[in-house]
Design a protein around this motif. Structure first.
Motif, PDB file in Angstrom:
ATOM      1  N   GLU A  30       0.840  -1.208   0.000  1.00  0.00           N
ATOM      2  CA  GLU A  30       0.000   0.000   0.000  1.00  0.00           C
ATOM      3  C   GLU A  30       0.875   1.257   0.000  1.00  0.00           C
ATOM      4  O   GLU A  30       0.557   2.234  -0.677  1.00  0.00           O
ATOM      5  CB  GLU A  30      -0.916  -0.028   1.230  1.00  0.00           C
ATOM      6  CG  GLU A  30      -1.861   1.132   1.336  1.00  0.00           C
ATOM      7  CD  GLU A  30      -3.061   1.037   0.398  1.00  0.00           C
ATOM      8  OE1 GLU A  30      -3.676   2.083   0.143  1.00  0.00           O
ATOM      9  OE2 GLU A  30      -3.381  -0.062  -0.075  1.00  0.00           O
ATOM     10  N   THR A  34       0.646   2.854  -4.218  1.00  0.00           N
ATOM     11  CA  THR A  34      -0.601   3.611  -4.343  1.00  0.00           C
ATOM     12  C   THR A  34      -0.325   5.097  -4.137  1.00  0.00           C
ATOM     13  O   THR A  34       0.630   5.478  -3.452  1.00  0.00           O
ATOM     14  CB  THR A  34      -1.648   3.154  -3.302  1.00  0.00           C
ATOM     15  OG1 THR A  34      -1.187   3.517  -1.989  1.00  0.00           O
ATOM     16  CG2 THR A  34      -1.909   1.650  -3.371  1.00  0.00           C
ATOM     17  N   THR A  35      -1.171   5.916  -4.701  1.00  0.00           N
ATOM     18  CA  THR A  35      -1.032   7.364  -4.532  1.00  0.00           C
ATOM     19  C   THR A  35      -1.131   7.732  -3.057  1.00  0.00           C
ATOM     20  O   THR A  35      -0.353   8.560  -2.568  1.00  0.00           O
ATOM     21  CB  THR A  35      -2.105   8.110  -5.353  1.00  0.00           C
ATOM     22  OG1 THR A  35      -1.887   7.802  -6.746  1.00  0.00           O
ATOM     23  CG2 THR A  35      -2.022   9.608  -5.155  1.00  0.00           C
ATOM     24  N   LYS A  36      -2.054   7.105  -2.344  1.00  0.00           N
ATOM     25  CA  LYS A  36      -2.206   7.364  -0.903  1.00  0.00           C
ATOM     26  C   LYS A  36      -0.909   7.019  -0.153  1.00  0.00           C
ATOM     27  O   LYS A  36      -0.490   7.737   0.745  1.00  0.00           O
ATOM     28  CB  LYS A  36      -3.380   6.551  -0.360  1.00  0.00           C
ATOM     29  CG  LYS A  36      -3.672   6.761   1.096  1.00  0.00           C
ATOM     30  CD  LYS A  36      -4.847   5.913   1.534  1.00  0.00           C
ATOM     31  CE  LYS A  36      -5.056   6.020   3.035  1.00  0.00           C
ATOM     32  NZ  LYS A  36      -6.123   5.122   3.503  1.00  0.00           N
ATOM     33  N   SER A  46       2.594   9.862  -7.905  1.00  0.00           N
ATOM     34  CA  SER A  46       1.216   9.361  -7.851  1.00  0.00           C
ATOM     35  C   SER A  46       1.068   8.273  -8.911  1.00  0.00           C
ATOM     36  O   SER A  46       1.887   8.167  -9.829  1.00  0.00           O
ATOM     37  CB  SER A  46       0.208  10.482  -8.091  1.00  0.00           C
ATOM     38  OG  SER A  46       0.366  11.031  -9.387  1.00  0.00           O
ATOM     39  N   SER A  50      -2.556   1.824 -12.652  1.00  0.00           N
ATOM     40  CA  SER A  50      -1.861   0.637 -12.145  1.00  0.00           C
ATOM     41  C   SER A  50      -1.714  -0.408 -13.236  1.00  0.00           C
ATOM     42  O   SER A  50      -2.426  -0.390 -14.229  1.00  0.00           O
ATOM     43  CB  SER A  50      -2.651   0.017 -10.984  1.00  0.00           C
ATOM     44  OG  SER A  50      -2.632   0.881  -9.879  1.00  0.00           O
TER      45      SER A  50
END
Length: 156
Positions: A30, A34-36, A46, A50
């Motif tokens: 994660e 992922t961008t987060k 970012s 995917s």
């Protein structure tokens, strides 16, 4: 953190870092894919899309983006993408209750900027470990310059 630089030619080589993280593989994935997750340790990055042939975007902060092509995408295991003329790879290996993160950058053309990138990756990996261990990790300009000098010496 273990690190190694393998010189291939005067102009190319492979820099690798390996660290054991006290977190399950999905949680590490994660952060790195992922961008987060990027927002926590490398906010200029970012995910544009995917998957293989997808894009990681590098935001220059002036409205311009560099698109980096995802070349390997194996969820919760391997993320590899172009980084200018080079290729960076994050590989996750489950080891009991921990996850080994192996980072490599295949350097196809050694430039004066390369040691700066490697120093930056070192700091990013430390930040990832800090996030997972709930520790604040930051670097001063002096620490960055010391890392830059170190990797400049290693690569010459």
């Amino acid at each position: 953190m273990q690190e190694n630089y393998q010189k291939i030619t005067e102009e190319s080589g492979v820099m690798s870092f390996e660290l054991e993280l006290n977190a399950p593989r999905p949680k590490v994935w994660e952060l790195i894919a992922t961008t987060k997750g990027f927002a926590q340790w490398f906010p200029e990055l970012s995910v544009g899309e995917s998957g293989v042939d997808g894009m990681i975007l590098f935001d220059f902060g002036n409205g311009e983006y560099e698109e980096m092509t995802i070349t390997i995408y194996d969820p919760k295991s391997v993320l590899e993408y172009t980084w200018d003329k080079n290729v960076v790879r994050f590989e996750l290996i489950e080891k009991e209750a921990t996850t080994v993160l192996r980072f490599t950058e295949e350097i196809t053309e050694l430039t004066t900027h390369t040691p700066r990138d490697i120093a930056g990756w070192y700091m990013c990996l430390q930040k990832i470990q800090g996030i997972l261990e709930d520790k604040d990790v930051s670097f001063t300009e002096e620490e960055f310059l010391a890392l830059f000098d170190k990797y400049q010496a290693v690569m010459n």
